[in-house]
Design an enzyme around this catalytic site. Structure first.
Site, PDB file in Angstrom:
ATOM      1  CG  ASP A  90      76.594  88.195  85.219  1.00 21.20           C
ATOM      2  OD1 ASP A  90      77.153  89.136  85.009  1.00 21.20           O
ATOM      3  OD2 ASP A  90      75.748  87.639  84.806  1.00 21.20           O
ATOM      4  CG  ASP A 238      71.840  77.743  73.505  1.00 19.47           C
ATOM      5  OD1 ASP A 238      70.858  77.597  73.750  1.00 19.47           O
ATOM      6  OD2 ASP A 238      72.926  77.262  73.845  1.00 19.47           O
TER       7      ASP A 238
END
Length: 499
Positions: A90, A238
């Protein structure tokens, strides 16, 4: 005693009692770990047919470490025809060119390496992982952040455990490439060791939930899909996915002997930024998934442990309140001749602080043969843990009030040796107001120390010193590093122009 004085003392002992409860929970984690020490996973089972595996490398402006990452992952010992590598980039700077060149170099060597660049950061890391997953061909997904250097045998030591069809995640322990760089990096290494060795070890071996740490681990792809996929409504995607998967009945496995080294932040503001993201994301995840855990039919011990795990960062708010109350509570008792009440709060402080000392001492003893040399930093670990209260309280409040926030990447400079320089590199972070608040707290405790010495209240001094040093170290280090970075930024154009 006036109403004001009563309110101070009641509030003080109430907050201290809650912190003591969480302190006792640390003793319980150690107990769970020691009780289940023989539950360490055995050697990897034999594998007849190795599965197709995708390695995902999510990166954003990582120009100093991305080339090392790609090369290291391509050196993993795994059948080349079964290995797919995705560089999920990104980036908005030179990292793009560096990464593309590294990918072309590895493709020429015969590796299946794909470079995927997004033009926006929708979902941040979770969005990048999800985008890569849609075109991944692996049935297992390994993930490594940019600063990690997995050993060549990482996949050979972790993939075999997926022979158990209910295993969703295999998580390795983080190592530390640059822990000897400074006092700050040594402290971070101890903090991370406690999290992995004792928290992961104790929870996993006792049958409680623990979390994938976003990197240095593997997922079974169908488990990601079954749990609802990567979602980006928290900053700890996560932790969020881990709890959702375990609520669906999937099992996780922690391998303490598989160690994957990584770079810990060398810059104080980078360390604070990382801690801020983790604290904010954990409270966002707490709000999102804890009600489902508590309303489930899970065993009580799993629910209780999940509660302590997901609510732990609320302690930073309590630490700020305690910091403000300690000095006036001490004055009230001394002025009224109630110094004997120290017999009450010293045991509570011991539960809240000595439990931290014991926790990290045991983690160092379990992880390293030279643990006696390593535990010299433990008083500093305790102090810096206190000093994080301003930074992490801000994160907790943002999460409580629903501020989504941006996934701020922790700068990585490729620092491995003491002589490596980071101040002349890019990606520095700035925190103009927060360090001033931390210094103010440090000066407040300096005044408390002076009052305690003048009044002969010596029993409180060890605790006051921890608070004083923690706040001053966090604030002053941030200010000094920021001043040096600003000076470098000013000099760099002058040098370039020949001035």
């Amino acid at each position: 005693m006036t109403t004001y004085e009563t309110l101070i003392l009641v509030s003080y002992f109430f907050v201290l009692s809650i912190l003591a409860i969480y302190g006792w929970h640390r003793y319980f984690i150690v107990y769970q770990y020691m009780k289940n020490r023989d539950q360490v996973p055995g050697p990897p089972p034999p594998v007849d047919d190795w599965p197709v595996l995708t390695v995902q490398l999510p990166i954003f402006n990582e120009m100093y470490v991305v080339d090392r990452l790609i090369e290291t992952v391509c050196d993993l010992d795994y059948p080349k025809e079964l290995l797919e590598i995705q560089v999920l980039d990104d980036s908005t700077d030179e990292t793009r060119e560096i990464a593309e060149l590294a990918v072309r170099r590895q493709v020429a060597r015969g590796f299946d390496v794909k470079y995927l660049h997004r033009t926006d950061r929708t979902g941040y890391k979770a969005g990048a992982l999800d985008a890569g997953l849609k075109v991944a061909r692996g049935e297992l997904i390994a993930i490594f952040d940019a600063d990690f250097v997995p050993p060549a045998n990482f996949l050979r030591r972790t993939v075999p455990y997926f022979n158990n069809p209910r295993i969703a995640v295999v998580q390795a322990r983080w190592g530390h490439l640059n822990q000897a760089y400074s006092l700050l990096t040594r402290v971070q290494a101890v903090l991370l060791d406690g999290h992995f060795v004792l928290e992961h070890g104790g929870r996993n071996r006792s049958g409680c939930f623990f979390n994938f740490n976003g990197t240095a681990g593997l997922w079974r792809r169908v488990a990601i899909d079954d749990a609802g996929g990567w979602q980006h409504d928290t900053l700890t995607e996560d932790l969020d996915l881990s709890y959702r998967a375990q609520l669906r009945g999937w099992n996780f496995l922690f391998l303490p002997d598989v160690v994957t080294p990584a770079e810990v932040p060398v810059e104080m503001n980078a360390f604070k930024s990382q801690q801020h993201r983790w604290a904010k994301g954990s409270i966002q995840t707490c709000r999102k998934v804890l009600p489902y855990v508590l309303l489930s039919n899970l065993p009580l011990k799993v629910k209780v442990e999940a509660f302590f795990h997901l609510t732990a960062n609320f302690n930073y708010l309590l630490m700020i309140v305690l910091s403000l109350l300690m000095f006036p509570a001490m004055v009230v008792r001394y002025e009224m001749g109630w110094t004997e009440m120290l017999l009450i709060d010293i045991p509570l402080f011991a539960a809240a602080t000595l439990s931290v000392f014991n926790f990290y001492l045991i983690s160092q003893r379990e992880a390293y043969p030279d643990w006696r040399a390593r535990i010299r930093t433990l008083p500093l670990v305790m102090a810096i843990g206190i000093g994080l209260a301003v930074n992490n309280s801000k994160a907790v409040l943002e999460a409580l009030f629903g501020e989504p926030g941006e996934f701020t990447r922790t700068p990585k400079y490729g620092i491995e040796r003491r002589q490596d320089d980071w101040q002349h590199k890019r990606y520095h972070q700035s925190m103009p107001i927060q360090p001033i608040v931390e210094v103010a707290f440090g000066l407040y405790f300096t005044a408390a120390v002076c009052y305690a010495v003048a009044s002969g209240i010596y029993g409180t001094l060890p605790f006051l010193f921890l608070f004083q040093f923690g706040y001053l170290y966090m604030g002053l280090t941030s200010i000094l590093q920021q001043m040096r970075s600003d000076e470098v930024m000013v000099k760099a154009p002058q040098i370039a122009s020949g001035k």
